[in-house]
Design a protein around this motif. Structure first.
Motif, PDB file in Angstrom:
ATOM      1  N   THR A   1       6.021  -4.802  11.308  1.00  0.00           N
ATOM      2  CA  THR A   1       6.901  -4.880  11.691  1.00  0.00           C
ATOM      3  C   THR A   1       6.859  -3.078  11.633  1.00  0.00           C
ATOM      4  OG1 THR A   1       8.708  -5.638  10.340  1.00  0.00           O
ATOM      5  CG2 THR A   1       9.412  -3.624  10.498  1.00  0.00           C
ATOM      6  N   PHE A   2       5.510  -2.370  11.124  1.00  0.00           N
ATOM      7  CA  PHE A   2       5.216  -0.913  11.050  1.00  0.00           C
ATOM      8  C   PHE A   2       4.398  -0.808  12.480  1.00  0.00           C
ATOM      9  CE2 PHE A   2       1.297   1.825  10.579  1.00  0.00           C
ATOM     10  CZ  PHE A   2       2.498   2.958  10.496  1.00  0.00           C
ATOM     11  N   ARG A   3       3.914  -1.976  12.838  1.00  0.00           N
ATOM     12  CA  ARG A   3       3.523  -2.247  14.169  1.00  0.00           C
ATOM     13  C   ARG A   3       4.293  -1.894  15.086  1.00  0.00           C
ATOM     14  NH1 ARG A   3      -2.845  -5.086  13.790  1.00  0.00           N
ATOM     15  NH2 ARG A   3      -3.676  -4.574  11.776  1.00  0.00           N
ATOM     16  N   ARG A   4       4.810  -2.841  15.415  1.00  0.00           N
ATOM     17  CA  ARG A   4       6.260  -2.892  16.173  1.00  0.00           C
ATOM     18  C   ARG A   4       6.743  -1.257  15.958  1.00  0.00           C
ATOM     19  NH1 ARG A   4       8.217  -3.107  20.206  1.00  0.00           N
ATOM     20  NH2 ARG A   4      10.089  -3.929  20.726  1.00  0.00           N
ATOM     21  N   PHE A   5       6.877  -0.962  14.882  1.00  0.00           N
ATOM     22  CA  PHE A   5       7.454   1.055  15.103  1.00  0.00           C
ATOM     23  C   PHE A   5       6.912   1.721  15.799  1.00  0.00           C
ATOM     24  CE2 PHE A   5       6.818   4.385  12.823  1.00  0.00           C
ATOM     25  CZ  PHE A   5       7.940   5.532  12.745  1.00  0.00           C
ATOM     26  N   LEU A   6       5.647   0.973  15.918  1.00  0.00           N
ATOM     27  CA  LEU A   6       4.363   2.075  16.642  1.00  0.00           C
ATOM     28  C   LEU A   6       4.790   1.800  18.061  1.00  0.00           C
ATOM     29  CD1 LEU A   6       1.809   2.594  13.836  1.00  0.00           C
ATOM     30  CD2 LEU A   6       3.114   4.367  14.164  1.00  0.00           C
TER      31      LEU A   6
ATOM     32  N   VAL B   1       3.089  -1.639   3.946  1.00  0.00           N
ATOM     33  CA  VAL B   1       3.021  -0.585   3.786  1.00  0.00           C
ATOM     34  C   VAL B   1       3.993   0.542   2.901  1.00  0.00           C
ATOM     35  CG1 VAL B   1       1.592   0.440   5.476  1.00  0.00           C
ATOM     36  CG2 VAL B   1       3.890   0.098   6.230  1.00  0.00           C
ATOM     37  N   ASN B   2       4.427   1.518   2.416  1.00  0.00           N
ATOM     38  CA  ASN B   2       5.867   2.396   1.939  1.00  0.00           C
ATOM     39  C   ASN B   2       5.341   3.619   2.706  1.00  0.00           C
ATOM     40  OD1 ASN B   2       6.621   0.292  -0.492  1.00  0.00           O
ATOM     41  ND2 ASN B   2       4.841  -0.057  -0.550  1.00  0.00           N
ATOM     42  N   PHE B   3       6.614   4.143   2.721  1.00  0.00           N
ATOM     43  CA  PHE B   3       5.911   5.486   3.492  1.00  0.00           C
ATOM     44  C   PHE B   3       7.925   6.240   3.150  1.00  0.00           C
ATOM     45  CE2 PHE B   3       3.943   4.067   6.359  1.00  0.00           C
ATOM     46  CZ  PHE B   3       2.522   4.506   6.704  1.00  0.00           C
ATOM     47  N   HIS B   4       7.646   7.833   2.578  1.00  0.00           N
ATOM     48  CA  HIS B   4       8.352   8.665   2.588  1.00  0.00           C
ATOM     49  C   HIS B   4      10.115   8.201   4.022  1.00  0.00           C
ATOM     50  CE1 HIS B   4       8.146  10.120  -1.015  1.00  0.00           C
ATOM     51  NE2 HIS B   4       6.885  10.503  -0.937  1.00  0.00           N
TER      52      HIS B   4
ATOM     53  N   ALA C   1       0.802  -1.170   0.028  1.00  0.00           N
ATOM     54  CA  ALA C   1      -0.184   0.376  -0.327  1.00  0.00           C
ATOM     55  C   ALA C   1       0.949   1.445   0.190  1.00  0.00           C
ATOM     56  CB  ALA C   1      -1.039   0.106   1.454  1.00  0.00           C
ATOM     57  N   HIS C   2       0.908   1.567  -0.689  1.00  0.00           N
ATOM     58  CA  HIS C   2       1.549   3.698  -0.884  1.00  0.00           C
ATOM     59  C   HIS C   2       0.130   4.531   0.047  1.00  0.00           C
ATOM     60  CE1 HIS C   2       4.708   2.277  -3.399  1.00  0.00           C
ATOM     61  NE2 HIS C   2       3.907   1.336  -3.672  1.00  0.00           N
ATOM     62  N   THR C   3       1.292   5.433   0.487  1.00  0.00           N
ATOM     63  CA  THR C   3       0.583   6.099   1.628  1.00  0.00           C
ATOM     64  C   THR C   3      -0.069   8.243   0.134  1.00  0.00           C
ATOM     65  OG1 THR C   3       2.647   7.061   2.477  1.00  0.00           O
ATOM     66  CG2 THR C   3       1.058   5.150   3.141  1.00  0.00           C
ATOM     67  N   LYS C   4      -0.162   8.524   1.072  1.00  0.00           N
ATOM     68  CA  LYS C   4      -0.734   9.746   1.064  1.00  0.00           C
ATOM     69  C   LYS C   4      -0.997  10.266   2.609  1.00  0.00           C
ATOM     70  CE  LYS C   4      -5.881  10.402  -0.166  1.00  0.00           C
ATOM     71  NZ  LYS C   4      -6.416  11.460  -1.019  1.00  0.00           N
ATOM     72  N   ASN C   5      -0.080  11.566   2.793  1.00  0.00           N
ATOM     73  CA  ASN C   5       0.181  11.631   4.124  1.00  0.00           C
ATOM     74  C   ASN C   5      -0.035  13.293   4.704  1.00  0.00           C
ATOM     75  OD1 ASN C   5       1.569   9.802   5.566  1.00  0.00           O
ATOM     76  ND2 ASN C   5       2.349   9.330   3.620  1.00  0.00           N
ATOM     77  N   LEU C   6      -0.709  13.372   5.565  1.00  0.00           N
ATOM     78  CA  LEU C   6      -1.144  15.106   5.714  1.00  0.00           C
ATOM     79  C   LEU C   6      -1.560  15.441   6.819  1.00  0.00           C
ATOM     80  CD1 LEU C   6      -5.312  14.995   4.236  1.00  0.00           C
ATOM     81  CD2 LEU C   6      -2.964  15.314   2.831  1.00  0.00           C
ATOM     82  N   PHE C   7      -0.418  16.835   7.362  1.00  0.00           N
ATOM     83  CA  PHE C   7      -0.241  17.059   7.873  1.00  0.00           C
ATOM     84  C   PHE C   7      -2.118  18.837   8.505  1.00  0.00           C
ATOM     85  CE2 PHE C   7       1.905  20.630  10.347  1.00  0.00           C
ATOM     86  CZ  PHE C   7       2.375  19.688  12.114  1.00  0.00           C
TER      87      PHE C   7
END
Length: 180
Positions: A157-162, A140-143, A55-61
């Motif tokens: 791994t992403f959940r472990r990161f969090l 998941v894919n993030f910059h 999954a590629h993402t978009k991220n809003l701040f």
């Protein structure tokens, strides 16, 4: 969380991509990173995304009228109902955060907004909202703090990161919401 680059001032310098990757490795977080030309919007780099599974993402701040900051990470195709979002997440009216505020809060510049920037928010001043589609994605894919690369991480791994960040998150099924 131990910072790799503590500054003697009150505000440590934001992590670099190199520091982030070293931290991933030190914490046993397996990743795969692809370098590519800088991309600034979801619509750019479709050929790059095609070469990376997941999954590629978009991220809003975003910020609300009370200056609460928000990071929303969603699947690239997800429609985020900005007008009705305050009622959904319990915020005041939302607007996009300025470049300066983004850098001070998450240590990244526009085009490089990413869930991985949460490493630059040890005080957890930014509330994190995650799209259900990303929570359920196998990969998941993030910059990696800059928009000239994309880092893939499997869901566990992403959940472990969090978890390592002790990061509270809120998962929202944006696909089930009515669009503005």
């Amino acid at each position: 969380m131990e910072r790799l680059n503590e500054s003697p001032t009150d505000a440590p310098e934001p992590w670099t991509r190199t520091q982030l990757m070293a931290w991933f490795e030190a914490n046993g977080l397996a990743t795969h990173t692809l370098d590519h030309p800088p991309v600034f919007r979801v619509e750019e780099g479709l050929e790059i995304k095609a070469s990376l599974p997941g999954a590629h993402t978009k991220n809003l701040f975003l910020k609300d009228k009370k200056d609460q900051l928000w990071l929303i990470s969603a699947h690239q195709d997800t429609v985020i109902p900005l007008k009705s979002l305050p009622g959904i997440i319990g915020s005041d009216r939302l607007s996009f955060g300025s470049e300066d505020r983004l850098y001070r809060a998450l240590g990244v510049r526009p085009g490089s907004v990413t869930a991985f920037a949460l490493v630059n928010d040890p005080a957890q001043s930014v509330r994190f909202i995650l799209d259900q589609a990303l929570w359920e994605a196998e990969v998941v894919n993030f910059h990696p703090l800059e928009n000239c690369a994309t880092t893939a991480m499997d869901q566990a791994t992403f959940r472990r990161f969090l978890e390592i960040l002790k990061r509270p998150i809120r998962v929202i099924d944006f696909a089930a919401l009515t669009v503005d």
